[in-house]
Design a protein around this motif. Structure first.
Motif, PDB file in Angstrom:
ATOM      1  N   GLN A 311       0.743  -1.419  -0.038  1.00 55.46           N
ATOM      2  CA  GLN A 311      -0.126  -0.149   0.046  1.00 55.46           C
ATOM      3  C   GLN A 311       1.025   1.222   0.067  1.00 55.46           C
ATOM      4  O   GLN A 311       0.528   2.149  -0.879  1.00 55.46           O
ATOM      5  CB  GLN A 311      -0.875   0.048   1.253  1.00 55.46           C
ATOM      6  CG  GLN A 311      -2.269  -0.975   1.050  1.00 55.46           C
ATOM      7  CD  GLN A 311      -2.740  -1.161   2.400  1.00 55.46           C
ATOM      8  OE1 GLN A 311      -2.187  -0.909   3.491  1.00 55.46           O
ATOM      9  NE2 GLN A 311      -3.851  -1.882   2.447  1.00 55.46           N
ATOM     10  N   GLN A 312       1.931   1.444   0.867  1.00 62.29           N
ATOM     11  CA  GLN A 312       2.728   2.262   0.781  1.00 62.29           C
ATOM     12  C   GLN A 312       3.548   2.502  -0.572  1.00 62.29           C
ATOM     13  O   GLN A 312       3.949   3.636  -0.972  1.00 62.29           O
ATOM     14  CB  GLN A 312       3.810   2.213   1.808  1.00 62.29           C
ATOM     15  CG  GLN A 312       3.311   2.464   3.569  1.00 62.29           C
ATOM     16  CD  GLN A 312       4.561   2.058   4.457  1.00 62.29           C
ATOM     17  OE1 GLN A 312       5.574   1.628   4.232  1.00 62.29           O
ATOM     18  NE2 GLN A 312       4.004   2.031   5.474  1.00 62.29           N
ATOM     19  N   ALA A 313       3.844   1.322  -1.149  1.00 59.88           N
ATOM     20  CA  ALA A 313       4.573   1.425  -2.523  1.00 59.88           C
ATOM     21  C   ALA A 313       3.505   2.163  -3.400  1.00 59.88           C
ATOM     22  O   ALA A 313       3.911   3.003  -4.367  1.00 59.88           O
ATOM     23  CB  ALA A 313       4.801   0.220  -2.983  1.00 59.88           C
ATOM     24  N   GLU A 314       2.353   1.860  -3.381  1.00 60.70           N
ATOM     25  CA  GLU A 314       1.302   2.677  -4.352  1.00 60.70           C
ATOM     26  C   GLU A 314       1.161   4.283  -4.247  1.00 60.70           C
ATOM     27  O   GLU A 314       1.288   4.918  -4.940  1.00 60.70           O
ATOM     28  CB  GLU A 314      -0.070   2.156  -4.161  1.00 60.70           C
ATOM     29  CG  GLU A 314      -0.275   0.807  -4.931  1.00 60.70           C
ATOM     30  CD  GLU A 314      -1.663   0.053  -4.828  1.00 60.70           C
ATOM     31  OE1 GLU A 314      -2.825   0.892  -4.460  1.00 60.70           O
ATOM     32  OE2 GLU A 314      -1.682  -1.127  -4.679  1.00 60.70           O
ATOM     33  N   ILE A 315       1.486   4.348  -2.768  1.00 61.77           N
ATOM     34  CA  ILE A 315       1.230   6.036  -2.566  1.00 61.77           C
ATOM     35  C   ILE A 315       2.531   6.547  -3.193  1.00 61.77           C
ATOM     36  O   ILE A 315       2.747   7.706  -3.602  1.00 61.77           O
ATOM     37  CB  ILE A 315       1.233   6.344  -0.898  1.00 61.77           C
ATOM     38  CG1 ILE A 315       0.037   5.702  -0.490  1.00 61.77           C
ATOM     39  CG2 ILE A 315       1.662   7.679  -0.597  1.00 61.77           C
ATOM     40  CD1 ILE A 315       0.013   5.622   1.142  1.00 61.77           C
ATOM     41  N   LEU A 316       3.987   5.697  -2.981  1.00 63.43           N
ATOM     42  CA  LEU A 316       5.155   6.377  -3.535  1.00 63.43           C
ATOM     43  C   LEU A 316       5.066   6.443  -5.125  1.00 63.43           C
ATOM     44  O   LEU A 316       5.601   7.617  -5.678  1.00 63.43           O
ATOM     45  CB  LEU A 316       6.389   5.296  -3.276  1.00 63.43           C
ATOM     46  CG  LEU A 316       6.828   5.516  -1.834  1.00 63.43           C
ATOM     47  CD1 LEU A 316       8.006   4.598  -1.761  1.00 63.43           C
ATOM     48  CD2 LEU A 316       7.142   6.835  -1.538  1.00 63.43           C
ATOM     49  N   ASP A 317       4.339   5.675  -5.574  1.00 64.35           N
ATOM     50  CA  ASP A 317       4.182   5.582  -7.053  1.00 64.35           C
ATOM     51  C   ASP A 317       3.512   7.121  -7.600  1.00 64.35           C
ATOM     52  O   ASP A 317       3.849   7.383  -8.767  1.00 64.35           O
ATOM     53  CB  ASP A 317       3.291   4.644  -7.616  1.00 64.35           C
ATOM     54  CG  ASP A 317       3.925   3.240  -7.407  1.00 64.35           C
ATOM     55  OD1 ASP A 317       4.941   3.180  -7.608  1.00 64.35           O
ATOM     56  OD2 ASP A 317       3.195   2.264  -7.704  1.00 64.35           O
ATOM     57  N   ARG A 318       2.709   7.508  -6.904  1.00 66.48           N
ATOM     58  CA  ARG A 318       1.865   8.793  -7.156  1.00 66.48           C
ATOM     59  C   ARG A 318       2.640  10.194  -6.889  1.00 66.48           C
ATOM     60  O   ARG A 318       2.484  11.138  -7.413  1.00 66.48           O
ATOM     61  CB  ARG A 318       0.507   9.051  -6.474  1.00 66.48           C
ATOM     62  CG  ARG A 318      -0.315   7.963  -6.916  1.00 66.48           C
ATOM     63  CD  ARG A 318      -1.610   8.179  -6.531  1.00 66.48           C
ATOM     64  NE  ARG A 318      -2.202   8.132  -5.164  1.00 66.48           N
ATOM     65  CZ  ARG A 318      -2.313   6.775  -4.513  1.00 66.48           C
ATOM     66  NH1 ARG A 318      -2.339   5.753  -5.442  1.00 66.48           N
ATOM     67  NH2 ARG A 318      -2.608   6.652  -3.119  1.00 66.48           N
ATOM     68  N   GLN A 319       3.856   9.720  -6.110  1.00 60.97           N
ATOM     69  CA  GLN A 319       4.826  10.941  -5.765  1.00 60.97           C
ATOM     70  C   GLN A 319       5.632  11.360  -7.072  1.00 60.97           C
ATOM     71  O   GLN A 319       6.272  10.264  -7.625  1.00 60.97           O
ATOM     72  CB  GLN A 319       5.665  10.506  -4.657  1.00 60.97           C
ATOM     73  CG  GLN A 319       4.939  11.040  -3.308  1.00 60.97           C
ATOM     74  CD  GLN A 319       6.071  10.661  -2.146  1.00 60.97           C
ATOM     75  OE1 GLN A 319       7.243  10.288  -2.422  1.00 60.97           O
ATOM     76  NE2 GLN A 319       5.309  10.699  -0.871  1.00 60.97           N
ATOM     77  N   ARG A 320       5.711  12.376  -7.195  1.00 66.50           N
ATOM     78  CA  ARG A 320       6.734  12.981  -8.447  1.00 66.50           C
ATOM     79  C   ARG A 320       8.026  13.191  -7.690  1.00 66.50           C
ATOM     80  O   ARG A 320       8.268  14.127  -6.783  1.00 66.50           O
ATOM     81  CB  ARG A 320       6.175  14.080  -9.079  1.00 66.50           C
ATOM     82  CG  ARG A 320       4.999  14.112  -9.994  1.00 66.50           C
ATOM     83  CD  ARG A 320       5.078  14.870 -11.158  1.00 66.50           C
ATOM     84  NE  ARG A 320       3.938  14.657 -12.149  1.00 66.50           N
ATOM     85  CZ  ARG A 320       4.559  13.821 -13.194  1.00 66.50           C
ATOM     86  NH1 ARG A 320       5.615  13.698 -13.336  1.00 66.50           N
ATOM     87  NH2 ARG A 320       3.517  13.260 -14.329  1.00 66.50           N
ATOM     88  N   VAL A 321       9.033  12.797  -8.346  1.00 63.28           N
ATOM     89  CA  VAL A 321      10.295  13.018  -7.862  1.00 63.28           C
ATOM     90  C   VAL A 321      11.223  13.664  -8.879  1.00 63.28           C
ATOM     91  O   VAL A 321      11.157  13.279 -10.018  1.00 63.28           O
ATOM     92  CB  VAL A 321      11.144  11.697  -7.514  1.00 63.28           C
ATOM     93  CG1 VAL A 321      12.420  11.959  -6.995  1.00 63.28           C
ATOM     94  CG2 VAL A 321      10.329  10.755  -6.425  1.00 63.28           C
ATOM     95  N   ARG A 322      11.746  14.810  -8.476  1.00 61.30           N
ATOM     96  CA  ARG A 322      12.317  15.645  -9.465  1.00 61.30           C
ATOM     97  C   ARG A 322      13.670  15.304  -9.748  1.00 61.30           C
ATOM     98  O   ARG A 322      14.409  14.610  -8.705  1.00 61.30           O
ATOM     99  CB  ARG A 322      12.439  17.249  -9.160  1.00 61.30           C
ATOM    100  CG  ARG A 322      11.252  17.908  -9.534  1.00 61.30           C
ATOM    101  CD  ARG A 322      11.539  19.356  -9.392  1.00 61.30           C
ATOM    102  NE  ARG A 322      11.331  19.773  -7.895  1.00 61.30           N
ATOM    103  CZ  ARG A 322      11.537  20.718  -7.295  1.00 61.30           C
ATOM    104  NH1 ARG A 322      12.487  21.624  -7.917  1.00 61.30           N
ATOM    105  NH2 ARG A 322      11.191  20.873  -5.889  1.00 61.30           N
ATOM    106  N   PRO A 323      14.363  15.271 -10.892  1.00 60.51           N
ATOM    107  CA  PRO A 323      15.772  14.883 -11.130  1.00 60.51           C
ATOM    108  C   PRO A 323      16.810  15.576 -10.218  1.00 60.51           C
ATOM    109  O   PRO A 323      16.512  16.762 -10.163  1.00 60.51           O
ATOM    110  CB  PRO A 323      15.999  15.086 -12.653  1.00 60.51           C
ATOM    111  CG  PRO A 323      14.849  15.548 -13.152  1.00 60.51           C
ATOM    112  CD  PRO A 323      13.701  15.965 -11.985  1.00 60.51           C
ATOM    113  N   VAL A 324      17.545  14.802  -9.748  1.00 63.60           N
ATOM    114  CA  VAL A 324      18.720  15.620  -9.038  1.00 63.60           C
ATOM    115  C   VAL A 324      20.119  15.239  -9.629  1.00 63.60           C
ATOM    116  O   VAL A 324      20.189  14.376 -10.426  1.00 63.60           O
ATOM    117  CB  VAL A 324      18.585  15.215  -7.477  1.00 63.60           C
ATOM    118  CG1 VAL A 324      17.556  15.664  -6.793  1.00 63.60           C
ATOM    119  CG2 VAL A 324      18.754  13.586  -7.542  1.00 63.60           C
ATOM    120  N   ALA A 325      20.862  15.961  -9.564  1.00 59.42           N
ATOM    121  CA  ALA A 325      22.414  16.160  -9.906  1.00 59.42           C
ATOM    122  C   ALA A 325      23.070  15.068  -8.997  1.00 59.42           C
ATOM    123  O   ALA A 325      23.261  15.174  -7.942  1.00 59.42           O
ATOM    124  CB  ALA A 325      22.995  17.464  -9.953  1.00 59.42           C
TER     125      ALA A 325
END
Ligand SMILES: [Fe+2]
Ligand SMILES: [Fe+2]
Length: 334
Positions: A311-325
């Motif tokens: 269930q937590q993984a599904e929540i993570l799927d919806r999070q947008r992660v910005r590219p980092v250097a």
């Protein structure tokens, strides 16, 4: 030789002593030095006649690796390279302690044999990175130095039941991570890296079987204690390289973990599968005859964890992660 230990719960210590014959029986799972692969078997031989062709082919295949793959490879290598912290951790678990450094009891022989096998993982992959010429080696080396200096807490607090639970989960995690990275690298056109990852994953799988067999022994002898330790350890996700640092980013581990999750090397779903497999292997679901109270509750809570992590993984799927250097790849963003 007399079995020596740090101070700890005397009942758990007794279980560890009772388990010595069982651990003795597990020692043949360590491979002899003669039958083990060595890093130099998988890297160009600079004393051989074909070194320059071999080097050129390694460098050519490494050009096929994407920035994401390089970041995940570096993160895995850095994790392996913090091996001194892991051997130190093993030696802190009551009953496993090798007080002189050359003790002959089965726990000490296991911990030295395990460390000796693991040492090759960092060596071969660091060698690959060095020769491939695709990453900023100085930054990678600084990260390794930082990580070992920063230290590593399994959260076991010296409790061998927690410590061996942690090791059972962690060996499965590294197995999955190397295997999945290897398969992605193979598809991308890097067969040498693919082979390397596969051999490392096979070692991790062998180690995982041993740690899980140790946990089975503990569960048989002290079900209540085992369930308490399993509940506490599996309910947290403590990764070995979480104190990773490159001197620039404060969230380096998290950034690396996001990339790994994104390209399918290791994520929370893999962790859920990991816990689920362990619970099945220990047959916790059908574990009856427990006394009223905490033990039965711990068993039920452990069995519910995989669903919770999914269930937590599904929540993570919806999070947008910005590219980092990442300094590892000369500051390019992924
Ligand atoms: Fe390893
Ligand atoms: Fe390992």
């Amino acid at each position: 030789m007399k079995h020596q230990q740090l101070t700890m719960d005397p009942d758990r210590l007794q279980v560890m002593i009772d388990l010595l014959p069982h651990v003795d029986g597990l020692l043949p799972n360590l491979k002899s030095v003669e039958e083990s692969w060595q890093p130099s078997d998988l890297l160009p031989d600079f004393g051989g006649e074909t070194w320059s062709e071999d080097l050129a082919s390694l460098r050519a295949e490494a050009l096929n690796l994407s920035d994401e793959m390089l970041v995940v490879l570096v993160g895995n290598v850095v994790t392996e390279e913090a091996l001194p912290s892991y051997q130190t951790a093993l030696n802190r678990f009551g009953g496993l302690t090798d007080r002189t450094g050359v003790e002959t009891h089965a726990w000490a022989r296991w911990s030295r044999g395990w460390t000796a096998e693991e040492k090759r993982h960092g060596a071969v992959t660091l060698g690959y990175l060095y020769l491939a010429g695709r990453v900023d080696m100085n930054s990678v080396e600084q990260t390794i130095q930082h990580l070992i200096r920063n230290g590593f807490d399994t959260g076991a607090g010296g409790d061998p039941f927690r410590g061996l639970t942690y090791a059972s989960i962690q060996e499965h995690a590294t197995k999955t991570s190397w295997r999945q990275l290897g398969s992605i690298a193979g598809k991308a056109g890097a067969p040498q890296l693919h082979k390397m990852c596969g051999l490392i994953a096979a070692d991790e799988a062998r180690h995982e079987r041993v740690y899980r067999a140790m946990m089975k022994g503990i569960l048989e002898r002290d079900p209540e204690g085992a369930l308490e330790a399993l509940r506490d350890t599996l309910g947290r996700v403590a990764m070995p390289a979480k104190t990773m640092a490159d001197g620039k980013s404060r969230h380096l581990f998290q950034h690396f973990a996001h990339v790994g999750q994104r390209i399918g090397v290791y994520g929370l779903r893999d962790y859920a599968d990991n816990v689920e497999g362990f619970v099945e292997e220990l047959r916790l679901d059908g574990l009856e005859g427990l006394p009223e109270g905490d033990a039965a509750r711990h068993r039920d809570e452990i069995c519910a964890l995989p669903v919770r992590y999914r269930q937590q993984a599904e929540i993570l799927d919806r999070q947008r992660v910005r590219p980092v250097a990442f300094p590892w790849i000369h500051g390019r963003r992924v």
